[in-house]
Design a protein around this motif. Sequence first.
Motif, PDB file in Angstrom:
ATOM      1  N   LEU A   1       5.083   4.962   1.922  1.00 53.41           N
ATOM      2  CA  LEU A   1       3.940   4.408   1.220  1.00 53.41           C
ATOM      3  C   LEU A   1       3.297   5.518   0.391  1.00 53.41           C
ATOM      4  N   VAL A   2       2.586   5.144  -0.668  1.00 54.90           N
ATOM      5  CA  VAL A   2       1.925   6.153  -1.505  1.00 54.90           C
ATOM      6  C   VAL A   2       0.477   5.749  -1.742  1.00 54.90           C
TER       7      VAL A   2
ATOM      8  N   CYS B   1       0.380   1.528  -1.841  1.00 53.05           N
ATOM      9  CA  CYS B   1       1.442   0.602  -2.238  1.00 53.05           C
ATOM     10  C   CYS B   1       2.796   1.194  -1.869  1.00 53.05           C
ATOM     11  N   ALA B   2       3.844   0.432  -2.080  1.00 54.45           N
ATOM     12  CA  ALA B   2       5.204   0.935  -1.882  1.00 54.45           C
ATOM     13  C   ALA B   2       5.539   1.903  -3.010  1.00 54.45           C
ATOM     14  N   PRO B   3       6.423   2.878  -2.761  1.00 56.72           N
ATOM     15  CA  PRO B   3       6.731   3.872  -3.802  1.00 56.72           C
ATOM     16  C   PRO B   3       7.369   3.284  -5.060  1.00 56.72           C
ATOM     17  N   ASP B   4       7.978   2.108  -4.949  1.00 61.51           N
ATOM     18  CA  ASP B   4       8.601   1.501  -6.135  1.00 61.51           C
ATOM     19  C   ASP B   4       7.722   0.417  -6.765  1.00 61.51           C
TER      20      ASP B   4
ATOM     21  N   GLY C   1       2.505  -6.510  -1.985  1.00 63.48           N
ATOM     22  CA  GLY C   1       1.220  -6.292  -2.611  1.00 63.48           C
ATOM     23  C   GLY C   1       0.639  -4.932  -2.265  1.00 63.48           C
ATOM     24  N   LEU C   2      -0.624  -4.742  -2.644  1.00 60.05           N
ATOM     25  CA  LEU C   2      -1.349  -3.522  -2.296  1.00 60.05           C
ATOM     26  C   LEU C   2      -2.025  -3.713  -0.941  1.00 60.05           C
TER      27      LEU C   2
ATOM     28  N   VAL D   1       3.438  -4.217   2.883  1.00 63.39           N
ATOM     29  CA  VAL D   1       3.279  -3.458   1.636  1.00 63.39           C
ATOM     30  C   VAL D   1       4.565  -2.704   1.311  1.00 63.39           C
ATOM     31  N   GLU D   2       5.194  -2.127   2.321  1.00 60.37           N
ATOM     32  CA  GLU D   2       6.480  -1.463   2.097  1.00 60.37           C
ATOM     33  C   GLU D   2       7.508  -2.423   1.512  1.00 60.37           C
TER      34      GLU D   2
END
Length: 296
Positions: free
Chosen positions: A254-255, A169-172, A236-237, A231-232
């Motif tokens: 991304l994480v 997902c995005a880091p936030d 969504g995931l 995603v960034e």
Amino acid sequence: MKFTLRQLEVFLATASRENLSRAAESLAMSQSAASSALRELETQFDVQLFDRVGKRLQLNELGRTLRPRAEALLEQARDLEQALQQHQQAGHLRVGATLSIGNYLAVQIMARYMAEQSGARVELEVANTASIVAKLANFELDIGLIEGELQHPELQMIHWRDDELVVFCAPDHPLAGRPWLTDADLLAAQWVVRERGSGTRQHFEWAMHGLLPELDIRLELQHTEAIKRAVEAGLGLGCLSSLTLEEAFRRGSLVPLAVPQRDFRRRLYFVLQRERFLGPGVLRWLELCREMGGTA
């Protein structure tokens, strides 16, 4: 065909040396074998190609007329022989690869292959698993590198290396930083995933068995980079091969998200026609793939 290339070789060697024993020696033949070959050539067509002058054999008028045509024919045969011998070396290759493999592995293998083989060309077709399989079955490709699994009567799959899909997902994103995700988290999330027909989508659905009817799939995209950008942007995931995410994870754009209760492991495969001869190009490509990625 009533004559052989060997008979023509004896005819031309004798014409050049005007002596049968020297002609035989130049061809690494016995004199009797050379004499027999020349005699059979003349007998088959009821002609005489030489005038016997003592121990010398001189071309007569017919022999002089046929000599340049025989030379040209043997030269063509030598060219064909050389082309066949060169075919034993790895050369032009048509490779099909699914998107993750094509964009993140195949180009490196292609560079090594072309550096090794002087003048070799590689046509790389990057598409989803269904497209690669269809082209292989139609003999439009020499080898496929795929992420999905298949059952096809004309094709065989050979394990190449292991891989794993990763949820990210995005880091936030609200789920970022969670130690792991539960099935309830997976159902509550929106998803950006690969299209149907891709190997990645196939393995994603296998990993999500039991949840699929209720998953909120917001977007289906054909390209891994487009999925990462979506995603960034917080749409969504995502779930893609670990091969495609290493750089984004290093950058922090991304994480990864741990989903220990779901099995995202998979295999990457070589796909080949069952009945097709494996030439040196395909065999060398397989070797380079194995050297690069192992065969766990």
